[in-house]
Each structure stands twice: as C-alpha cells, then as structure tokens.
Design an enzyme around this catalytic site. Sequence first.
Site, PDB file in Angstrom:
ATOM      1  N   TYR A  58      -6.254 -17.914 -15.034  1.00  0.00           N
ATOM      2  CA  TYR A  58      -7.072 -17.611 -13.852  1.00  0.00           C
ATOM      3  C   TYR A  58      -7.328 -18.826 -12.962  1.00  0.00           C
ATOM      4  CZ  TYR A  58      -7.842 -12.782 -15.082  1.00  0.00           C
ATOM      5  OH  TYR A  58      -7.649 -11.449 -15.324  1.00  0.00           O
ATOM      6  N   ASP A 115     -10.435 -11.402 -23.227  1.00  0.00           N
ATOM      7  CA  ASP A 115      -9.196 -11.452 -24.010  1.00  0.00           C
ATOM      8  C   ASP A 115      -8.170 -12.428 -23.452  1.00  0.00           C
ATOM      9  OD1 ASP A 115      -8.669 -10.143 -21.675  1.00  0.00           O
ATOM     10  OD2 ASP A 115      -7.589  -8.491 -22.594  1.00  0.00           O
TER      11      ASP A 115
HETATM   12  C1  G6P Z   1      -7.140  -9.922 -18.476  1.00  0.00           C
HETATM   13  C2  G6P Z   1      -8.536 -10.416 -18.279  1.00  0.00           C
HETATM   14  C3  G6P Z   1      -9.443  -9.270 -17.994  1.00  0.00           C
HETATM   15  C4  G6P Z   1      -8.941  -8.489 -16.810  1.00  0.00           C
HETATM   16  C5  G6P Z   1      -7.530  -8.036 -17.025  1.00  0.00           C
HETATM   17  C6  G6P Z   1      -6.983  -7.433 -15.751  1.00  0.00           C
HETATM   18  O1  G6P Z   1      -7.058  -9.162 -19.638  1.00  0.00           O
HETATM   19  O2  G6P Z   1      -9.032 -11.139 -19.362  1.00  0.00           O
HETATM   20  O3  G6P Z   1     -10.719  -9.779 -17.755  1.00  0.00           O
HETATM   21  O4  G6P Z   1      -9.745  -7.364 -16.562  1.00  0.00           O
HETATM   22  O5  G6P Z   1      -6.737  -9.128 -17.374  1.00  0.00           O
HETATM   23  O6  G6P Z   1      -5.719  -6.948 -15.957  1.00  0.00           O
HETATM   24  P1  G6P Z   1      -5.010  -5.945 -14.950  1.00  0.00           P
HETATM   25  O7  G6P Z   1      -3.730  -5.679 -15.621  1.00  0.00           O
HETATM   26  O8  G6P Z   1      -5.928  -4.773 -14.826  1.00  0.00           O
HETATM   27  O9  G6P Z   1      -4.862  -6.691 -13.669  1.00  0.00           O
HETATM   28 MN    MN Z   2     -11.221 -11.502 -18.976  1.00  0.00          MN
END
Ligand code: G6P
Ligand code: MN
Length: 441
Positions: free
Chosen positions: A264, A172
């Site tokens: 990222y 996402d």
């Molecule tokens: C985004 C990435 C996901 C990930 C998430 C982590 O949505 O696309 O792959 O798992 O962020 O988010 P958080 O809030 O759990 O650090």
């Molecule tokens: Mn992701």
Amino acid sequence: MKPQKLTIVGGGSTYTLGMINSLIAEKAAFPLSKITFYDIDEQRQASNAKATEILLREAYPEVEEFVYTTDKETAFSDADFFFIQIRTGGLPMRERDEQVPLSYGCVGQETCGAGGMAYGLRSIGDMITLVNDIRHFAPDAWILNYTNPAAIVAEALQREFPHDNRILNICDMPAAIMVSYAQLLGCEIWDLVPEYFGLNHFGWFTKVRNREGVDLTDEIKRIILEEGISAVDPEIADDPSWQATFKNMQTMLKDNPQYLPNTYLQYYLYPEKMVEKEDIANTRARQVINGREKRVFSLNERIIAAGTTANERLHADIHGRYMVRVAASLAYNRGETYLVIVPNDGAIPNIQNDAMVEVPAALTNDGPKRFAVGTIPTFQKALIEGQLGYEKLVVDAWFSGDRQTLVNALTLNRTVVDVPKAQQIVDELLRVNGDYLPQFH
Ligand code: G6P
Ligand code: MN
C-alpha cells in the site's frame, strides 16, 4: 479443546465462502460447533448461506448448528467469537470513493487517501453501533475486525471503547505478502517470523527469519531485486491489478532498499504514477463488481443448483486462514505471534503512545502482547506521523462533524497535500456521502 461458536458479521460479503473454506482448512486448530451469519442484506447473505449449508454438510459435519439471520439478538447472543467484515455503502460507494479523488487528480483508492477518508467516515458509525450491540448480548466474546479502513476503524474503536480489550483489528496484507516471500524462499508462510512496524496499510518488514532463527531478509531482498515478486495467494494470483501491485514492490525496494515495503505504500510514494494508470470508468470497485462479486455469487448458484460442492474447486485463502489462526491463538492461549493492530504504548518509543500501530504481538487468551519494535529512523517516523495525523483528524471529524478538520486531514495526507484540492474533495465527498454523515449537515 472446547469447540467455539462463531458469528460472521457481514455474512453477505464476497469473502464469506472463502472464510468458510479457511475454517474448514483450519478446523483442527480452531474447531467450531456453531456458525452464525449476520447481515443487513438478506439476499446476499442467503446466497452465501445456502451454499455454505451444503459445504458444511460435506466438509465440516462437526459444526452442529448453522444459522443465518438479520436479527441481532439471534446473531449476537450465543457466540464466543465475532469476525466482522462489513462494507457500509457496499461496492457502489467504494466506486464513488475511488472516482471522486481521481476526478481532482488525486489517488482514488479504497483505504488510502481521500477515498479511504470517506470510507472511514462511513465505517465508524456502523462499527460503533455493532460493537455496542454485540457487547449487549456477548460481553466477553472476542471481536476480530477486518472492516476497512482498518487504521481509521481501529482508532475510532479505541476511542469509543478504551477499556474493551477483546477487540482486535487485523489486516491480511502483510500475511499475503509473506505468502509471496515464502514462495520465493521455497517454504511455507507459517515457517516465517516477521519483524514489522507501521500503521495499517502503511508499514515495513524490517526482518524476516525462519523458525530456526535464520535471518532471511537479505535473501528476500536479493530475489525481489533480481527477479521481482508476484502475488501467489489463490485469492489474488489471477488478478492483474494485484499482480501490478506486487510488481511495484520491486520498484519500491529498488528506490529504497532499507526495508521491505507494504504494497500500500505505492499510493503514498508514487501518487502520480498511481493516478496516471487509473481509468475512472473502471476503478478497482468496478473490477471487483465484475470480477470477484460475479464469480462468488455464481459459484453459490452452481453449488445450490447441484446440491453439492463436488464439481467445484474450492480453496482456503490467506485472508481467512490468518484470521482463523489469530482466533485460535486467542481462544486456546497459544501465544503465537501475528501482525495485528494495537495501541503503540511504547512499542515504538519515538511515536506517540496513543497511535494504533501494526506490529507483531503474541496472542494469548489475555489478549495481544505486542513486542517492542524500538526507535525507528527519521524517514519512516516522519511519514508515519503525517499519516497518523491524518487518521486521527478523520476520527476527530467524525465525532465533531467539523469540515475544516477533514480539510486539515487531507492536507496531511501525501496523496492530496494541496489545500484548495483538499477543500474541493472534502466538499464533493461530503455531498456524495450525505445520507451517511448527518453530523456534517
Ligand atoms: C487486501 C487488504 C484489504 C483490502 C483488500 C482489497 O486484502 O489487506 O484491506 O480490503 O486487499 O482487495 P480488492 O481485491 O477488493 O481490491
Ligand atoms: Mn487490509
């Protein structure tokens, strides 16, 4: 439109209730007659399920049947679609993934670097088992996977199930970034048509147009360079960590304005800064444990106690809506374009064919038809190839149980590079993950 039957694997996830809100928001596009939750954690799932029961009754009465179970046969036998969102080891193991590399001065992150390697090694086995079990009961169902690290999971599933063309891995993040572009431009995400290439959590937008074909790329870059960009999707807008990440997009664009970066890339391009800002006692996992996890499960409790969702402000988020729209395009042969993770097969001709790349694809009931990206520049190609080598070696190592292969993988990863450090981190991660990785004993 024939209503679909959906099974959510990982019913106990902190994202489940948000997914239900997204299914409600998108019910015209993707109507459901049955929803099933499956999880190995009965308690977490039951909390989500009891709140979901109330929410469905109030906002989605068209769903005739709602089941939650820890039994695979019940969960997998009668479904057209599977959404998989599991986390092997849970958030406590995520915290270890983040802390171990940090203790050696390297990036400690869920999906990037050495932490992502450990998480990947844990995910592969469970994902292969799940797909085998799903296929036993539902040979033709669509399997949409969000499980991380998606790059490594996609590579492993492609190797294990090379002829299964109803498995699709999705992330996402590009969509969450596009929600912010849309806000800068004063439009909706669904008005934007992206051109994008890379690996999962390792890519760039090369062009963003609107549906009329007007190129908005320079306008987006101008606004980001002049005013910055912030996280606006409701799931992340109030989160300081995500806001800091979105702020870094401006830095990345200033330092290299060629393409619009995925968030990222900050871990690979600024590893020193990313390590410096970390507090090993309060890494992202700890923030999620104290934040989203508490919030979601107390929300469930309030809904269950009140017997209604009327007192709560619930909202769909892009995480769920993107997945649901992807599913709708596959189910009803819409041929809409989404960013998904697929075998390269020449889409990027100067990257090897068997890379799992993240690119735009038209989604039909015959599967994803990825668009040609064309030859990419040397800088991005070289970055991708290093990262791809790392990802492939992690999957090789999972199958072979060979420690040296993991050391080589981290040597290729931009967040580690140094061989003695790679050796120490591999040994420590294998020790911490011993129960999950018997093949390395
Ligand atoms: C985004 C990435 C996901 C990930 C998430 C982590 O949505 O696309 O792959 O798992 O962020 O988010 P958080 O809030 O759990 O650090
Ligand atoms: Mn992701």
